[in-house]
Enzyme design. Structure first.
Site, mmCIF file in Angstrom:
data_model
loop_
_atom_site.group_PDB
_atom_site.id
_atom_site.type_symbol
_atom_site.label_atom_id
_atom_site.label_comp_id
_atom_site.label_asym_id
_atom_site.label_seq_id
_atom_site.Cartn_x
_atom_site.Cartn_y
_atom_site.Cartn_z
ATOM 1 N N ASP A 310 40.688 42.723 46.528
ATOM 2 C CA ASP A 310 41.099 43.685 45.517
ATOM 3 C C ASP A 310 40.841 45.056 46.144
ATOM 4 O O ASP A 310 40.081 45.180 47.115
ATOM 5 C CB ASP A 310 40.333 43.493 44.204
ATOM 6 C CG ASP A 310 41.060 44.185 43.048
ATOM 7 O OD1 ASP A 310 41.898 45.068 43.321
ATOM 8 O OD2 ASP A 310 40.783 43.861 41.877
HETATM 9 C C1 BGC Z 1 43.185 45.918 40.456
HETATM 10 C C2 BGC Z 1 44.146 44.904 41.024
HETATM 11 C C3 BGC Z 1 45.353 45.617 41.594
HETATM 12 C C4 BGC Z 1 44.885 46.599 42.636
HETATM 13 C C5 BGC Z 1 46.011 47.339 43.335
HETATM 14 C C6 BGC Z 1 42.894 47.037 41.417
HETATM 15 O O1 BGC Z 1 42.237 48.056 40.746
HETATM 16 O O2 BGC Z 1 41.995 45.272 40.068
HETATM 17 O O3 BGC Z 1 44.514 43.978 40.035
HETATM 18 O O4 BGC Z 1 46.263 44.695 42.103
HETATM 19 O O5 BGC Z 1 44.041 47.554 42.018
HETATM 20 O O6 BGC Z 1 46.568 48.294 42.519
#
Ligand code: BGC
Length: 814
Positions: A310
């Protein structure tokens, strides 16, 4: 491939983690927790079996031509010069251009000319496999047209352990079986059109509060040197010490039977990527956790693809490489280094074998071949900023229209309908109330971040970045500026238009000659005495990064009660981004109908109006339990406390007993049970038949077999079937979701193990058959480290909800 997880280690994990943690005093050193997550090394190499064989061979051929620097380079992200959420390094010398990764599971976020599909919870409430597959195909095709290689979704974790969880609306259901089946269809659909699904968030990522570490050091520097000020992991901590991310402490049995279950389905569907989650798992960061990544995902489930962090979830160098992580986003940070240069040094100084880096690169390149992206894949059509002139790529296709509308319809769940209030006949006068009945005042470009509001359109007054940055301001329990079609954060969508309920009702009034009064402002509106019905639209908001403060809000409840006090036929419609309680007014004699409308996407108004007027009968069922009050839910949001202040702990002591399994166990009566939903007809159930499949192997342990994607092959063998007849006993055509529940001896009172949605004409019948696999009937044995089938009788039930089960029988094994 060798797995080093010993039975002893697994049972220690199962029993010991909570005991160990009880003795510390003001713990300041992470070493206190060492050993709580069993070590599993080395990281298994990509199997390249069966369905992946060709892609694997091609990837091996390409990666073998790469230098170590090039291999390292493609495992990390670079600052995108476009609107992708992340881009990997490339190897232009070999014609490999790198990958664009973009959010999310309800549609491509923060861009123009794409559709806003129903959210995960909405698809969950449809219980419709085929529609979920179609939704994914159409959505995936839009990602492809915009040149996105990897779609960052679907969400199948958090699964909804905490009712207040800020992101529960992104996932399908808090039942692992339902979530797993719809996740499976979604991955199939996305990947069929040539886009890799990155299923997330792995694993036990069950709340938003404390999902990231709070880095000490006052200025936001701390351990994460290259984070932009104010961004996350949370910087701005005024204290000089770091508070680590929350640790989800999960025992081995619960892990298998609940949290891992949908991920097994995802891998079985062929998922090309998995996103590891922010928080810690048994006190080791999920993205470095060797048990979760090497042991469970790549070992037990035979995962072929790559694991990506993530965003900014990398908090280690060698440990993450050895722990099974394959890609760091949005960059290599200080750990893997710019362009992955630290990975090169790790190999050069002997800390890491080059084969591991080669495997990381091979897994990444294999997905590209596997999805056919080496063949005519569109170039990236996402500009970095939409507020400046750019060339737009039109990704919508008119053939998606019926899928969007039907998807929006089927996620509505009718739970109260007194005296056939609905459907409307020919109302002369309707009165429409509530802030959620109208479109938000703007759907327009606005700085910052590319120009989009990330699901905060209806929460217009809120500076949305405030929810995502320290100190994580809560945006409040409702979106007060208009109808809610999506939640907030990276899962928020960018609608091409919004069909608001009031607009759709006005359109219908034009055709029918109905008088419409409306007031989207007042909390205690005037009501014309001749109103045939009063429709009250309210919502329940939720966003990534913070958990919800409550499961109800006083303002909306007062609005409902004020209208109901004046209007004998008050119909309440809630656009709810998660569970919403209704006991404040549900027994009010004038509240005659209630619809949980969830998050329908752009066709919200159009879809609800077609249901209100009976153009189609409602067919959604609750994918969660609605309690009578908050205290009925057994799991609360966890916070840092006591001696663990710097290492917040969240002990999953309830095991698999969340939602209906918990209500069943304590014999508590919910307001509306899991699986419940009404329609405009009635159904009866008859002819239950259970059958052990001829020749099925019913030994306790699964017969020796290969591990292919999803786990050992023999776990998927069908052992028994259960069938029943459903008859439409009313006078309109409608769809019914027949549900099969099983009691596994020693386990919860009942667990969902089958569902079939069938449309039945009035007066007619349909037969449904459910197949039970070995895994469906097994429990995870910590001792044996295996799924075990018990010999004896299993109770089975078939019916319309988890508490309306007219048919009962037994399946006898052995
Ligand atoms: C989120 C993810 C997301 C990623 C990219 C993170 O803050 O938890 O679900 O895919 O950002 O934007």
């Amino acid at each position: 491939m060798v797995l080093f997880t010993s039975k002893l280690a697994a049972s220690c994990l199962s029993l010991g983690i909570f005991a160990g943690a009880a003795q510390g005093q003001n713990i300041t050193n992470d070493s206190y927790f060492y050993g709580q997550s069993p070590p599993v090394y080395p990281s298994p190499q990509m199997p390249g079996s069966l369905k992946w064989q060709v892609a694997h061979e091609k990837a091996v051929a390409l990666v073998s031509q790469m230098t170590i620097e090039e291999k390292a380079n493609i495992t990390v992200g670079f600052a995108p010069s476009n609107g992708c959420s992340g881009v990997t390094g490339s190897v232009p010398r070999l014609g490999w251009e790198g990958l664009c990764l973009a959010d999310a599971g309800q549609g491509l976020r923060a861009t123009d000319y794409v559709n806003a599909y129903p959210a995960g919870i909405h698809a969950g409430a449809s219980w419709n496999r085929d529609l979920t597959l179609q939704r994914a195909r159409h959505m995936g095709a839009e990602f492809r047209r915009k040149g996105v290689n990897v779609l960052l979704g679907p969400v199948i974790g958090g699964i909804g352990r905490v009712a207040l969880g800020g992101r529960n609306w992104e996932a399908f259901s808090n039942d692992p079986y339902l979530c797993g089946k719809l996740g499976y269809e979604t991955i199939k659909g996305i990947q069929e059109v040539g886009v890799t699904a990155s299923v997330k968030h792995y694993i036990a990522n069950e709340q938003e509060d404390h999902r990231n570490p709070l880095i000490g050091g006052g200025d936001g520097g701390g351990a994460v040197g290259n984070e932009p000020t104010g961004w996350y992991p949370a910087v701005g901590n005024p204290n000089n010490y770091t508070v680590e991310a929350l640790s989800s402490n999960v025992d081995d049995k619960t892990m298998h039977e609940l949290y891992l279950w949908p991920f097994a389905e995802a891998v079985r569907a062929g998922a090309g990527s998995v996103m590891c989650s922010y928080q810690r798992l048994n006190n080791s960061y999920a993205c470095h956790n060797s048990k979760a990544q090497n042991g469970l995902l790549k070992g037990e489930l035979g995962f072929e693809g790559f694991i990506v962090t993530d965003w900014r979830a990398l908090h280690a160098g060698v440990a993450a490489v050895e722990g099974g992580l394959d890609m760091a986003m949005p960059n290599g940070s200080t750990y893997w280094g710019a362009g992955g240069n630290n990975l090169v040094r790790m190999v050069q100084n002997g800390s890491v074998e080059e084969t591991r880096i080669t495997d990381m690169a091979t897994r990444i390149v294999s997905t590209w071949y596997q999805m056919g992206q080496d063949n005519d894949f569109p170039s990236i059509g996402l500009p970095a900023s939409y507020v400046t002139p750019h060339k737009s790529v039109r990704a919508r296709d008119p053939v998606s229209q019926p899928i969007l509308l039907q998807g929006a319809r089927e996620g509505h769940v009718l739970v109260k309908n007194v005296n056939k209030t609905l459907p409307f006949k020919t109302p002369s006068m309707l009165s429409v109330f509530g802030y959620d009945s109208v479109a938000p005042p703007e759907s327009n470009l606005a700085a910052p971040l590319g120009g989009y509001r990330l699901g905060f359109l209806s929460n217009y007054g809120f500076p949305w970045l405030a929810a995502i940055r320290y100190p994580f301001t809560n945006p409040g329990p409702i979106a007060p500026n208009g109808t809610l079609i999506t939640g907030g954060g990276s899962g928020g969508v960018a609608p091409p238009y919004i069909s608001a309920p009031l607009d759709a009702l006005q359109e219908r009034a034009y055709k029918d000659g109905t008088q419409i009064f409306y007031d989207a402002v007042a909390n205690n509106p005037a009501v014309h005495a001749e109103s045939d019905a009063c429709l009250v639209f309210i919502n329940a908001y939720a966003t990534e990064s913070v958990d919800r403060e409550a499961l109800y809000d006083d303002y909306s409840d007062a609005l409902v009660i004020n209208v109901a006090n004046k209007c004998a036929n008050t119909i309440v419609i809630i656009h709810n981004a998660g569970i919403r309680l209704v006991d404040q007014w549900i027994d009010h004699p004038n509240v005659t109908a209630l619809i949980f409308a969830h998050l329908p996407g752009q066709d919200s108004g159009r879809s609800v109006v077609s249901l209100l007027y009976g153009d189609e009968s409602p067919s959604g069922k609750l994918p969660y339990t609605v309690a009578r009050n908050e205290s009925q839910y057994n799991v609360q949001v966890a916070h840092p406390e006591g001696e663990f202040f710097r290492f917040p702990q969240d002990n999953f002591t309830e095991g698999v007993y969340i939602d209906y399994k918990d209500f069943d166990q304590k014999n508590a009566t919910p307001r509306y049970e899991f699986g419940f939903g009404l329609t405009y007809t009635t159904f009866s159930y008859s002819n239950l038949a259970t059958l052990i499949k001829q020749g099925a192997n019913t030994s306790s342990t699964a017969p020796a077999s290969r591990i292919s994607e999803g786990g050992q092959d023999s776990l998927w063998e069908v052992i028994a079937t259960v069938s029943a007849t459903i008859t439409n006993t009313g006078d309109v055509t409608a769809k019914e979701v027949a549900q099969l529940y099983v009691h596994i001896p020693g386990g919860p009172v009942k667990q969902l193990r089958g569902f079939e949605k069938v449309e039945i004409v009035a007066g007619e019948s349909a037969d449904v058959t459910f197949s039970l696999t070995r895994k469906d009937l097994s429990e995870w044995s910590v001792q044996e480290q295996a799924w075990m089938l018990q010999q004896g009788s299993y109770n089975v039930w078939v019916g319309a909800s988890s508490r309306d089960l007219p048919l009962a029988g037994e399946v006898t094994i052995g």
